[in-house]
Design a protein around this motif. Structure first.
Motif, mmCIF file in Angstrom:
data_model
loop_
_atom_site.group_PDB
_atom_site.id
_atom_site.type_symbol
_atom_site.label_atom_id
_atom_site.label_comp_id
_atom_site.label_asym_id
_atom_site.label_seq_id
_atom_site.Cartn_x
_atom_site.Cartn_y
_atom_site.Cartn_z
ATOM 1 N N ALA A 44 0.694 -1.331 -0.097
ATOM 2 C CA ALA A 44 0.017 -0.052 0.007
ATOM 3 C C ALA A 44 0.937 1.218 0.077
ATOM 4 N N GLU A 45 2.131 1.048 0.528
ATOM 5 C CA GLU A 45 2.957 2.416 0.887
ATOM 6 C C GLU A 45 3.415 2.576 -0.650
ATOM 7 N N GLU A 46 3.829 1.727 -1.397
ATOM 8 C CA GLU A 46 4.466 1.729 -2.585
ATOM 9 C C GLU A 46 3.312 2.569 -3.531
ATOM 10 N N ARG A 47 2.104 1.988 -3.606
ATOM 11 C CA ARG A 47 1.086 2.530 -4.293
ATOM 12 C C ARG A 47 0.790 3.915 -3.750
ATOM 13 N N GLU A 48 0.742 4.200 -2.539
ATOM 14 C CA GLU A 48 0.432 5.747 -2.254
ATOM 15 C C GLU A 48 1.498 6.365 -2.617
ATOM 16 N N GLY A 49 2.704 6.163 -2.562
ATOM 17 C CA GLY A 49 3.800 6.699 -3.182
ATOM 18 C C GLY A 49 3.938 7.423 -4.466
ATOM 19 N N LEU A 50 3.514 6.148 -5.178
ATOM 20 C CA LEU A 50 3.391 6.460 -6.854
ATOM 21 C C LEU A 50 2.090 7.225 -7.292
ATOM 22 N N ILE A 51 0.892 7.142 -6.566
ATOM 23 C CA ILE A 51 -0.046 7.998 -6.779
ATOM 24 C C ILE A 51 0.061 9.351 -5.978
ATOM 25 N N GLN A 52 0.974 9.613 -5.036
ATOM 26 C CA GLN A 52 1.431 10.810 -4.693
ATOM 27 C C GLN A 52 2.296 11.559 -5.787
ATOM 28 N N GLN A 53 3.035 10.783 -6.346
ATOM 29 C CA GLN A 53 4.075 11.296 -7.418
ATOM 30 C C GLN A 53 3.184 11.864 -8.483
ATOM 31 N N MET A 54 2.270 11.068 -8.989
ATOM 32 C CA MET A 54 1.428 11.174 -10.316
ATOM 33 C C MET A 54 0.547 12.552 -9.878
ATOM 34 N N VAL A 55 0.065 12.686 -8.715
ATOM 35 C CA VAL A 55 -0.601 13.990 -8.347
ATOM 36 C C VAL A 55 0.095 14.915 -8.423
ATOM 37 N N ASP A 56 1.387 15.004 -7.840
ATOM 38 C CA ASP A 56 2.299 16.114 -8.046
ATOM 39 C C ASP A 56 2.646 16.310 -9.568
ATOM 40 N N SER A 57 2.564 15.301 -10.200
ATOM 41 C CA SER A 57 3.130 15.546 -11.807
ATOM 42 C C SER A 57 1.895 16.111 -12.582
ATOM 43 N N ALA A 70 -10.350 8.291 -1.991
ATOM 44 C CA ALA A 70 -9.052 7.725 -2.453
ATOM 45 C C ALA A 70 -9.287 7.246 -3.946
ATOM 46 N N SER A 71 -9.927 8.094 -4.889
ATOM 47 C CA SER A 71 -9.991 7.994 -6.170
ATOM 48 C C SER A 71 -9.459 9.066 -6.972
ATOM 49 N N TYR A 72 -9.178 8.813 -8.315
ATOM 50 C CA TYR A 72 -8.487 9.832 -8.901
ATOM 51 C C TYR A 72 -9.006 9.798 -10.533
ATOM 52 N N LEU A 73 -8.456 10.707 -11.241
ATOM 53 C CA LEU A 73 -8.889 10.968 -12.721
ATOM 54 C C LEU A 73 -7.628 11.209 -13.375
ATOM 55 N N ALA A 74 -7.541 10.317 -14.312
ATOM 56 C CA ALA A 74 -6.646 10.441 -15.242
ATOM 57 C C ALA A 74 -7.168 11.112 -16.669
ATOM 58 N N ARG A 75 -6.373 12.083 -17.344
ATOM 59 C CA ARG A 75 -6.675 12.370 -18.685
ATOM 60 C C ARG A 75 -5.729 12.007 -19.630
ATOM 61 N N SER A 76 -5.865 11.157 -20.490
ATOM 62 C CA SER A 76 -4.756 10.847 -21.410
ATOM 63 C C SER A 76 -4.625 11.822 -22.635
#
Ligand code: OXD
Ligand code: MN
Length: 623
Positions: A44-57, A70-76
Motif C-alpha cells: 500500500a505504501e508503494e502504491r500511495e507513493g506512486l499516486i502522490q508522485q502522479m498527483v504532483d506531476s 481514494a479515487s483519481y481521474l487521469a486524462r490521457s
C-alpha cells in the motif's frame, strides 16, 4: 548512462535464485537507459507513493474525498484513447501462423524496428519491474509474468488488475516459465525537458512474439496497449500457450448463477468488446428466486480438471470497464463497486469534484470539465466523457463478487455463451446441437464496431469467439483447437452446452426488441433450465430455440409481436449470411477445420429446406 548514478535498490532476496530475471532487467535497462530501477513490491505504501508522485506531476487529479474516496481521474493524451489494432502485431516465424486476421511482422524485422525505438526510450524516467500472477497465487491454472514499464500509471493499474509484487515474485523458481513484457511510453526526458501529464508517442507498436512468448509495447499508456497482463498476455500470448498445453484462453466473462431450487451453475460468455460484458457479469436478475454472482468480466482461462470437467479461472484481479452508459439503471452493482479506490480515465469532472459520464444520471450537470479538461455544458457538441473512458477497480470491491471467484481450482463450467451485437437476423437465444455446432456459432460471431478499438463505429465486423483482436495465432487453427478440446472433454466427462445470444436485435423502426440488462436473466433461466433438463426446445434451422411460451416473459411488457421478431429466421437473408461466412472462411486458405465447414454445409442445407418449405407454403396460400 552512468551506471554508478543508476538508482538501483537491492533487488528482492527472492531474485538470488532467479538470475534470468535480473539479467533480463539489466539487459533492458542497458537498452532503455532509465535514470532509476524500482522493483515493485505491491504494498500500500508503494502504491500511495506512486499516486502522490502522479498527483504532483498532474497525471492524476484527486477526486472529492467524501464523494469518491481514494479515487483519481487521469486524462490521457487525446491521441492515446483506445487499443490500436492496426498497430498490434503477431510476430510469428511464419506468416501463416498469424493468419489473415492478425497484422504480421517477421520477428527479426520487428526486433530491428523496435531496438532503435527502445534505445534510450526511458531516459529521464524510472524503470519499474512489475512481477505478477495471472490467476490466483499458486494455482495450477495460473501463469506468471514480469512487466517492465516506465509508466507509474501502468504500475498502479497493474496493481489493481493483477496479483502484483512480492507475493507473485516469491512464486518464481529457476524452472518457472514466465512471460517477459517490456513497455515504454516512448517519451524520453532529456535534461531541462518538462514532463507532460500523459507521456506517449505518436509511434506505436504493440508486438507479440508467440514462439518466445514475449511482449514488447511502445508508445501508448492506454488500456490493453500498456497493461500488458490483460489482452497481450492473458489473451494473445496465453492463447498460444493454451494451444500448446491443451487448454483455452478466452475473451469471456464468468458468472455464478443459483436457481430457485438452490442449484449452482457456472457460465462463461464471450462478447465482442463493449457489448455489455461488465453489465452481464454484474447482472441483477429481475426474475424471482435467481441470483447471479460475479467471477470475471473480461477473460477466462479454461482447462480440463482431474475430474474431467472444464474448469475456469479469471486470470485478472480487477475490472477495466467502459464507463459511459454505466448507471443505476444499467448496472447498479458497478456503480456500487466504484464507490472509492478507483482510477477513472477520460471521464468528465463535475464541479463538486466527482466524476460524470454520458448515461450516468438522468439529469445532465449544467457544467463539467470534459475528458480533456475543457469547459463543457449540455449544449456542447462533443461528449463530456470519451466514449472509451474507463474505470479501473479491484474485483474484490464488487458487492456481487462470488466467494469462489479466486478459488485456485477454478469453477466447473456448465454452459458457454457466444453473443454478438446484431440488429438483424440473429435470434435472442439459440442452443447449439452439439459441441461442433457450438464451435461454428462461436466462429461466426459478428458485431457492429464499438468505441473500445479505433475504427468506424457502426460497421459490422466478424469477431469469431470475440477473439478477432486477441487470438495470438491463426484463427482457423484456433477453431481446430476448440474442436480438439471438445473431443478431449467428451472422452471423459459431460461437455458444457453451448448457446448463442443476441440482446441487440432491432425492429424495422430501429428500436431494440429486447429490454436487455437485468431482463437478460430470463435468457439465462432458459439456458440453465436446459442444462438442468427442465426446459424443452424446438428445432429451428439455426439450432434449438425455446418452445412457444418456453421463455419466461411474465411481467415483461414486450411490444406486440416482439417475441416473434426476436426469433424470426428469414431463410433468404440467412442464406446470404451463410455465403458471407463462406467467403470469410475462404480467406483462411483451406485451413478452416473440416468440422467447421461441415457445420456451414449443414446450416445451408437446413436453410434451403426452410426456404423451400416457405416457398411451398406461399404457393399454397396463393392458390
Ligand atoms: C476491453 C476490450 O477493454 O475488449 O475489455 O477492448
Ligand atoms: Mn474485453
Amino acid at each position: 548512462m552512468n551506471q554508478t548514478m543508476l538508482n538501483r535498490p537491492q533487488a528482492p532476496a527472492a531474485l538470488a535464485a532467479l538470475p534470468a530475471i535480473t539479467a533480463w532487467v539489466e539487459e533492458i535497462a542497458e537498452l532503455t537507459k532509465p535514470d532509476a530501477i524500482v522493483w515493485c513490491t505491491g504494498t500500500a505504501e508503494e502504491r500511495e507513493g506512486l499516486i502522490q508522485q502522479m498527483v504532483d506531476s498532474g497525471t492524476l487529479i484527486p477526486l472529492d474525498e467524501t464523494l469518491r474516496p481514494a479515487s483519481y481521474l487521469a486524462r490521457s493524451d487525446p491521441s492515446d484513447v483506445a487499443r490500436v489494432e492496426d498497430r498490434t502485431f503477431i510476430c510469428s516465424l511464419n506468416q501463416d501462423d498469424a493468419g489473415p486476421t492478425n497484422n504480421w511482422r517477421a520477428p527479426d524485422d520487428m526486433r530491428a524496428t523496435l531496438r532503435p525505438l527502445f534505445d534510450g526510450s526511458m531516459r529521464g524516467r524510472t524503470l519499474y519491474v512489475v512481477p505478477f500472477s495471472m490467476g490466483p497465487l499458486g494455482s495450477p491454472l495460473s501463469k506468471l509474468g514480469v512487466q517492465l514499464t516506465d509508466s507509474p500509471y501502468v504500475v498502479v493499474s497493474m496493481g489493481i488488475m493483477t496479483r502484483m509484487g512480492s507475493a507473485a515474485l516469491e512464486l518464481f523458481t529457476p524452472n518457472t516459465e514466465w512471460v517477459p513484457a517490456v513497455h515504454s511510453v516512448g517519451a524520453p526526458l532529456d535534461v531541462g525537458d518538462t514532463d507532460v501529464p500523459w507521456p506517449c508517442s505518436s509511434t506505436k507498436y504493440i508486438s507479440h512474439f508467440p514462439e518466445t512468448r514475449e511482449i514488447w509495447s511502445f508508445g501508448s499508456a492506454y488500456g490493453g496497449n500498456a497493461l500488458l497482463a490483460k489482452k497481450a498476455f492473458a489473451l494473445r500470448i496465453a492463447s498460444v500457450i493454451a494451444r500448446d498445453e491443451g487448454w483455452l484462453a478466452e475473451h469471456m466473462l464468468i458468472l455464478k448463477v443459483t436457481n430457485p431450487r438452490g442449484r449452482v451453475f457456472h457460465v462463461v460468455a464471450a462478447f465482442p468488446s463493449a457489448c455489455g460484458k461488465t453489465n452481464l457479469a454484474m447482472l441483477r436478475p429481475t426474475i424471482p428466486g435467481w441470483s447471479v454472482e460475479t467471477i470475471g468480466d473480461d477473460i477466462a482461462w479454461l482447462r480440463q480438471g482431474f475430474d474431467g470437467r472444464l474448469h475456469a479461472i479469471n486470470p485478472e484481479a480487477g475490472f477495466f470497464g467502459v464507463a459511459p452508459g454505466t448507471s443505476n439503471a444499467t448496472n447498479a452493482t458497478a456503480i456500487e463497486t466504484l464507490w472509492g479506490n478507483t482510477i477513472f480515465t477520460n471521464v468528465a469532472l463535475q464541479n463538486n469534484g466527482d466524476v460524470w459520464w454520458e448515461g450516468m444520471t438522468d439529469t445532465v450537470p449544467d457544467h463539467l470539465l470534459d475528458w480533456q479538461g475543457a469547459d463543457w455544458t449540455p449544449s456542447s457538441a462533443t461528449p463530456a466523457a470519451h466514449p472509451n473512458s474507463r474505470f479501473t477497480v479491484a474485483a474484490a470491491q464488487c458487492p456481487s463478487i462470488a466467494d469462489d471467484w479466486d478459488d485456485p481450482r477454478g469453477v466447473v463450467i456448465d454452459a458457454i455463451i457466444f453473443g454478438g451485437r446484431r440488429a438483424t437476423n440473429v435470434p435472442l437465444v439459440v442452443e447449439a446441437r452439439d459441441w461442433e455446432h457450438g464451435v461454428y456459432l462461436g466462429a461466426t460471431i459478428s458485431s457492429e464496431q464499438t468505441a473500445a478499438a479505433e475504427g468506424t463505429v457502426g460497421q459490422l465486423r466478424r469477431d469469431p469467439f470475440a477473439m478477432l483482436p486477441f487470438c495470438g495465432y491463426n484463427m482457423a487453427d484456433y477453431w481446430a483447437h476448440w474442436l480438439k478440446i471438445g473431443q478431449q472433454l467428451r472422452a471423459t466427462s459431460t461437455v458444457p452446452r453451448i448457446f448463442q445470444v443476441n440482446w441487440f436485435r432491432k425492429d424495422e423502426n430501429g428500436r431494440f426488441l429486447w429490454p436487455g440488462f437485468g431482463e437478460n436473466s430470463r435468457v439465462l433461466e432458459w439456458i440453465l433450465d436446459r442444462v438442468d433438463g427442465r426446459a424443452a426446445s424446438v428445432e429451428s434451422p439455426l439450432g434449438l430455440v425455446p418452445t412457444a411460451g418456453g421463455l419466461n416473459i411474465d411481467g415483461l411488457d414486450l411490444p406486440e409481436g416482439a417475441l416473434e421478431k426476436l426469433f424470426e429466421v428469414n431463410p433468404a437473408l440467412w442464406l446470404d449470411e451463410v455465403d458471407g461466412t463462406e467467403a470469410f472462411f475462404d480467406t483462411f486458405d483451406g485451413r478452416v477445420p473440416e468440422g467447421v465447414t461441415r457445420q456451414l454445409g449443414l446450416l445451408r442445407g437446413r436453410l434451403q429446406e426452410a426456404a423451400a418449405a416457405k416457398a411451398h407454403q406461399g404457393a399454397q396460400t396463393n392458390e
